[in-house]
Design a protein around this motif. Structure first.
Motif, short mmCIF file in Angstrom:
data_model
loop_
_atom_site.label_atom_id
_atom_site.label_comp_id
_atom_site.label_asym_id
_atom_site.label_seq_id
_atom_site.Cartn_x
_atom_site.Cartn_y
_atom_site.Cartn_z
N TRP A 127 0.83 -1.19 0.00
CA TRP A 127 0.00 0.00 0.00
C TRP A 127 0.88 1.25 0.00
O TRP A 127 0.67 2.18 -0.78
N VAL A 132 -0.64 5.52 -6.21
CA VAL A 132 -2.03 5.98 -6.20
C VAL A 132 -2.53 6.19 -4.78
O VAL A 132 -3.31 7.09 -4.51
N ILE A 133 -2.11 5.34 -3.88
CA ILE A 133 -2.68 5.38 -2.53
C ILE A 133 -1.66 5.51 -1.42
O ILE A 133 -2.01 5.51 -0.27
N GLY A 134 -0.36 5.58 -1.77
CA GLY A 134 0.62 5.64 -0.71
C GLY A 134 1.58 6.80 -0.92
O GLY A 134 1.75 7.29 -2.03
N VAL B 30 -5.65 4.32 7.28
CA VAL B 30 -6.55 3.72 6.29
C VAL B 30 -7.80 3.19 6.97
O VAL B 30 -8.90 3.24 6.40
N ASP B 35 -14.70 4.86 2.60
CA ASP B 35 -14.45 4.19 1.32
C ASP B 35 -14.26 5.14 0.14
O ASP B 35 -13.38 4.94 -0.69
N LEU B 38 -10.87 6.75 -0.08
CA LEU B 38 -9.72 5.85 0.00
C LEU B 38 -8.70 6.09 -1.10
O LEU B 38 -7.50 6.13 -0.88
N TYR B 39 -9.20 6.24 -2.34
CA TYR B 39 -8.27 6.42 -3.45
C TYR B 39 -7.99 7.86 -3.77
O TYR B 39 -6.89 8.22 -4.16
N GLY B 42 -5.56 9.19 -1.10
CA GLY B 42 -4.61 8.16 -0.70
C GLY B 42 -3.34 8.68 -0.06
O GLY B 42 -2.82 8.08 0.86
N SER B 235 -13.49 -6.77 -5.22
CA SER B 235 -12.89 -5.56 -4.65
C SER B 235 -12.13 -5.98 -3.42
O SER B 235 -12.33 -7.06 -2.89
N VAL B 236 -11.24 -5.13 -3.00
CA VAL B 236 -10.60 -5.37 -1.72
C VAL B 236 -11.13 -4.31 -0.78
O VAL B 236 -10.99 -3.12 -1.04
N ASP B 237 -11.75 -4.74 0.29
CA ASP B 237 -12.32 -3.79 1.23
C ASP B 237 -11.24 -3.31 2.17
O ASP B 237 -11.14 -3.77 3.31
N PHE B 238 -10.37 -2.43 1.66
CA PHE B 238 -9.20 -2.06 2.43
C PHE B 238 -9.54 -1.43 3.77
O PHE B 238 -8.90 -1.71 4.77
N MET B 241 -10.55 -4.06 6.08
CA MET B 241 -9.44 -4.97 6.33
C MET B 241 -8.46 -4.35 7.31
O MET B 241 -7.99 -5.00 8.25
N PHE C 258 -6.87 -8.21 -11.20
CA PHE C 258 -8.24 -7.75 -11.26
C PHE C 258 -8.46 -6.51 -10.39
O PHE C 258 -9.01 -5.51 -10.83
N ASN C 259 -8.05 -6.62 -9.13
CA ASN C 259 -8.34 -5.52 -8.20
C ASN C 259 -7.68 -4.21 -8.62
O ASN C 259 -8.28 -3.15 -8.53
N TYR C 266 -11.75 3.03 -11.39
CA TYR C 266 -12.64 3.90 -10.63
C TYR C 266 -11.90 5.02 -9.91
O TYR C 266 -12.49 5.98 -9.46
N SER C 267 -10.55 4.92 -9.84
CA SER C 267 -9.84 6.06 -9.28
C SER C 267 -9.51 7.07 -10.36
O SER C 267 -8.96 8.13 -10.08
N ALA C 282 -18.81 -3.62 -8.06
CA ALA C 282 -17.78 -2.83 -7.39
C ALA C 282 -17.81 -1.39 -7.90
O ALA C 282 -17.65 -0.45 -7.13
N ARG C 286 -18.75 2.70 -6.24
CA ARG C 286 -17.71 3.70 -6.09
C ARG C 286 -17.70 4.82 -7.13
O ARG C 286 -16.92 5.76 -7.00
#
Lengths: 296, 274, 435
Positions: A127, A132-134, B30, B35, B38-39, B42, B235-238, B241, C258-259, C266-267, C282, C286
């Motif tokens: 991460w 993108v996210i870190g 995080v 949600d 999140l992106y 980030g 999806s990953v539910d970060f 998680m 995939f993820n 979507y970002s 998904a 979002r």
């Protein structure tokens, strides 16, 4: 009288018995079974597999590019991880060995990474490295270390550094704890005497600290090296061995072979090779240790 | 000069602290990020809008409390049994010389030498007819075996620190060695037991491979494999998680926080010489 | 037991007595039919929504069949493959399992699954299944080893907001337009055109573009050698690699699964992605509905497109002790009512011909797929999942070699050569196994 003699003779074995029996049953027997797969064609779920194939797997191994890449990567992964963990762990141990206010709190906090499960630290670091996210790619770019804020995990030249950093983060506490303990066991008088003789801190370190720490260093480095070499979780979680096998080590390759190809026979053959290499390494280290302890 | 050294000293420690705590901080960050942010947010050090929804969701709508409880049971039991077996073995190594001692030590060492992947299937085959798959007891058996070698190594070091004269005195007085062990030595090793137990607890708490492969029913899932259930195909539910991760880290971090001093003290006394 | 040597006198009374005795003794023999049975059901494409829907359908089944309990095991998708394989190999065999297309040849090929043709022959809903459904159910050995519940057809998701920003009025209809659009979008700061799936699961992308360039989706020539080394397929591989090298796909995408691909979409990191209808779930959570659309996958120079078609369904294990009951459960999950409920929550295209008329599928986003299905120039492509060793090909060989090609470590022609060699060998092995 002979009853008591017998009881005394048997005593040590009784103490060792629970551990030995458990380990023999749960690890040794499965290990022998598992290694025997290396000489058979074992594809999970295929009822027709199971034939004895002798040394075929080992022959395939020698021609398998992925195997050799993984071998090289294992050496890099293990070597760099352990050296960094040890080096930084030693520095940390030295820093914590001196009195300072709030030392107990600092000590407890700085050892926390060891408590984090391997895959969770892998996920967190993956991460952190993702632009993108870190934040890390952006900071590295701002510091001029990276040309652009990219994900090092996607760059075949840099990808292995990702799991190595995560591994170092996780492993420093192990070395720090054992080294602090060893440092604290060195009597102060030796240092005082050396100071009186005019020896500076660096000389004291080289002539007193290191030699006295040597046995500890040898054992902990040995253990940690073996663990790291067998450690697949971080790599599987962070890069799955990619891109293009750049981060595939023997341990992660074995994981892929067993659980993606379902080829337990070949996976066992590669495991056998890894095990032999580690046994040879352990043997060499033990010999070194004996040599170090001899002149005493 | 000394002032400069002091400053360097503190600065270096601060750097180590930052390195150690930053990823944990990010985990926390995080877990409190909603949600939708999140992106897009980030890279920010703290989300513009904090939320405890992820925690509430994990506690109320998932089976995470069950996984947590299972992990607690398995880790505690493993710590107990492993420390007991390891103490016996460590004591044996420390106090006795006997034929086969190096074989036993060798067995313990060899058990750490190979990737555990290759014994997953054989262990499954051994445990299945005994009814120990899909059970917490099965995990305890496996984890105890996995952790005893290193725990024995730790306990041996701790016992080395205690002079043999103490038991000799008790033996001369007519006690059996076992009585001497129980009444004289054990009270002295309580910190060591706690430290070893804590070490094993932490290791068992984090174990993923066997937890994943041996157990599939939700009733016996531990939290590491439970955490993987937040990764679905879609999806990953970060957020969730990480919230689950933080919750799971609390006990083990607290535990480790408390026992690390005892660990060092014990190891110091034993002067880890291997 | 009634003894046969009872005397003759008082026959009438004795006969009644005997009958009563027999009746009473026969009851324990009849009871097993009414005793409690437990069925084990394993789902593998697990997500909270799916588990919830499954539990609801299962509850309905349990209510309709008292004395039957269904135990649902939900495996996390990331580890489901190895988890299920380990379970089966060790003898822990469930009754019913969710069977993705990719796994069918593994389990059916190893004789683990029950032949469902006899059950299908006697089932009243069988005529309602569309032709494709029955065809895919029989992929392995021309025998139905599964009852499909849905299809996954690739289409092009595109980010309307980014398209507006780049001044592109409509989604691309051909690969040429696709490339041109990607170039325009890449000019916008921080954006790329295509969410390339360079990591696990990326094979579908290579196949769709390769087939479109080659003008045919035949994986093999008449003589059984692989077509993947032909000029058209190589051109397709080159096209995709050039796209990556020119920066029209994000640099990280070489390792995207995939993820990452869906998250990239979507970002807003990349504007277009090829995906199945189940990704809608998904994305809908979002993204705002007006920000994305679904269009048919662009056509190749030959005027045709070859979107890949995947499928999933339910299978019964041969080792099950309650096969009839298992079939009853499968039909409860997959009859027209159950199937519609399931697919509405899980996003696959339904297997019944009449389902397309349901208002749920009339929404704008589904139009993309129905347009594809109605277009004669769109040829849905089935992957050769029945080949032995296909899973290794798709999950290991393709991933490694395609990453090497994208990174410039090997040439595209070399990559195609490796693929063709492997598939030819697999085809030959399949032919041998059939003898």
């Amino acid at each position: 009288m002979s009853g008591r003699v017998l009881a005394l003779a048997v005593e040590p074995y009784l103490y060792a018995a629970p551990s030995v029996l458990l380990i023999a049953a749960v690890m040794l027997v499965p290990l022998i079974t598992g290694l025997s797969y290396a000489f058979h064609d074992i594809i999970l779920l295929d009822p027709l597999s199971g034939d004895f194939v002798g040394l075929d797997h080992f022959r395939d191994l020698l021609e398998d590019d992925s195997f050799w890449t993984a071998l090289v990567n294992t050496a890099i992964w293990t070597g760099v991880s352990v050296i960094l963990q040890f080096g930084l762990g030693l520095v940390l141990a030295l820093l914590l060995n001196r009195p300072l206010p709030g030392r107990r709190l600092v000590q407890a906090l700085v050892f926390l990474p060891w408590a984090v499960p391997g895959f969770l630290s892998g996920l967190t670091w993956a991460w952190l490295f993702n632009p993108v996210i870190g934040p890390l790619p952006h900071w590295l770019h701002a510091l001029g270390i990276m040309a652009s804020a990219d994900n090092i995990l996607s760059d075949p030249h840099l990808a292995l550094l990702g799991p190595i950093v995560a591994n170092v983060w996780w492993g420093i506490p192990f070395f720090a704890i054992t080294l602090i303990a060893a440092l604290q066991s060195i009597p102060r008088d030796i240092y005082e005497a050396a100071s009186l003789d005019g020896a500076g801190p660096w000389l004291q370190f080289r002539r007193i600290t290191l030699p006295l720490l040597a046995p500890t260093i040898v054992i902990t480095v040995l253990l940690r090296t073996v663990w790291v070499a067998n450690f697949a979780e971080l790599i599987v979680v962070m890069t799955k061995g990619g891109p293009a096998d750049a981060t595939q080590t023997l341990a992660s390759y074995i994981f892929t072979l067993a659980f993606q190809r379902l080829d337990f026979g070949y996976a066992s053959a590669v495991s056998a090779v890894l095990m032999l290499l580690l046994l040879a390494y352990a043997g060499a280290v033990m010999a070194l240790r004996r040599a170090l302890l001899e002149p005493r | 000069m000394t002032v400069l050294l002091r400053i360097l000293h503190y600065a270096a420690l601060a750097a180590f602290l930052a390195f150690a705590l930053f990823p944990l901080f990010w985990l926390l960050k995080v877990s409190v990020t909603p949600d939708d942010l999140l992106y897009s947010e980030g890279v920010r050090p703290w989300p513009s809008r904090m939320t405890l929804d992820n925690y509430l969701s994990v506690l109320r709508h998932t089976q995470f409390p069950l996984y947590f409880r299972n992990s607690l049971i398995v880790s505690s039991a493993t710590a107990l049994f492993s420390t007991a077996a390891a103490s016996a073995a460590g004591y044996g190594f420390s106090r006795f010389r006997y034929p086969g001692k190096s074989w036993v030590a060798g067995l313990l060492l060899v058990s750490q030498m190979f990737p555990l992947v290759i014994i997953v299937a054989p262990i499954f085959r051994i445990l299945a007819p005994l009814g120990l798959t899909n059970s917490l007891a099965g995990l305890v058996v496996v984890y105890t075996a996995l952790n005893t070698p290193f725990a024995a190594f730790l306990m041996q070091s701790f016992f080395e620190a205690i002079p043999k004269d103490l038991e000799e005195a008790a033996l001369i007085d007519g006690a059996t060695r076992f009585q001497a062990l129980r009444q004289v030595i054990l009270p002295l090793t309580l910190p060591a037991l706690a430290a070893t137990g804590g070490f094993v607890f932490t290791a068992a708490w984090s174990e993923l491979l066997f937890a994943l492969m041996l157990n599939s029913r939700a009733s016996v899932t531990t939290f590491p494999s439970g955490l993987l259930s937040f990764v679905s195909k879609f999806s990953v539910d970060f957020g969730q998680m990480m919230a689950a991760g933080v919750l799971a880290l609390l006990p083990v971090c607290a535990f480790f926080f408390l026992i690390q001093r005892a660990l060092i003290q014990g190891l110091t006394a034993g002067a880890v010489k291997g | 037991m009634v003894r046969p040597d009872q005397g003759i006198p008082g026959r009438g009374a004795l006969t009644v007595k005997r009958l009563l005795l027999a009746a009473v003794l026969a009851v324990p023999l009849a009871t097993p039919v009414r005793a409690d049975s437990t069925l084990r059901l394993v789902e593998v494409l697990t997500s909270p929504e799916r588990t919830e829907t499954l539990q609801a359908l299962v509850a309905g089944f349990e209510a309709a069949n008292p004395h039957t309990h269904v135990e649902v095991t939900s495996l996390a998708w990331g580890s489901a493959y190895e988890k299920l394989a380990t379970m089966i190999a060790a003898g822990d065999v469930p009754d019913v399992v969710e069977m993705p297309d990719r796994w069918l040849s593994l389990y059916a090929g190893n004789g683990q699954l029950e032949n469902l043709d006899p059950y299908l022959a006697g089932w009243r809903e069988t005529p309602g299944l569309n032709q494709k459904a029955l065809a895919v159910a029989r992929t392995v050995g021309q025998t139905a080893y599964m009852l499909p519940y849905g299809f996954y057809l690739r289409a092009l998701y595109y980010n309307k907001a980014i398209f507006r920003q780049a001044g592109i009025p409509a989604p691309p209809k051909t690969l040429e337009e696709f490339r041109a659009d990607s170039a325009r979008i890449a000019q916008l700061p921080g954006k790329s055109g295509y969410c390339l799936r360079g990591g696990p699961g990326g094979l579908n992308g290579w196949v769709m573009i390769g087939a479109a360039m080659a003008g045919s989706n035949a994986f093999f020539h008449e003589d059984g050698t692989s077509a993947l080394n032909d000029a058209g397929w190589v051109a397709g591989a080159n096209w995709l690699i050039d796209l990556y090298k020119e920066g029209l796909a994000p640099k990280d995408s070489v390792n995207w699964g995939f993820n990452e691909v869906v998250a990239g979409f979507y970002s807003g990191a990349c504007a277009m992605v090829d995906q199945d209808p189940d990704a809608l779930i998904a994305l809908a959570q979002r993204m705002k509905p007006g920000d994305f659309g679904v269009a048919p996958f662009p056509k190749g120079p030959g005027g045709k497109s070859y979107p890949t078609l995947g499928f999933c369904g339910w299978s019964i294990f041969r080792q099950s002790m309650h096969k009839d009951l298992a079939w009853a459960l499968v039909t409860a999950l997959d009859d027209p009512g159950g199937n519609l409920t399931w697919n509405k929550r899980t996003g696959a295209l339904p297997v019944y011909t009449n389902a397309a008329k349901d208002p749920f599928y009339a929404s704008a986003v589904y139009q993309g797929w129905f347009e594809e299905l109605a277009d004669p120039d769109v040829v849905p492509t089935l992957m050769p999942t029945d080949l032995p060793g296909f899973a290794y090909f798709a999950d290991s060989l393709v991933v490694r070699s395609s990453q090497q090609a994208l990174l410039g470590q090997i040439s595209p022609a070399n990559m195609n050569k490796q693929w063709a060699a492997y598939l030819t060998k697999a085809k030959r092995k399949q032919a041998e196994m059939a003898k």
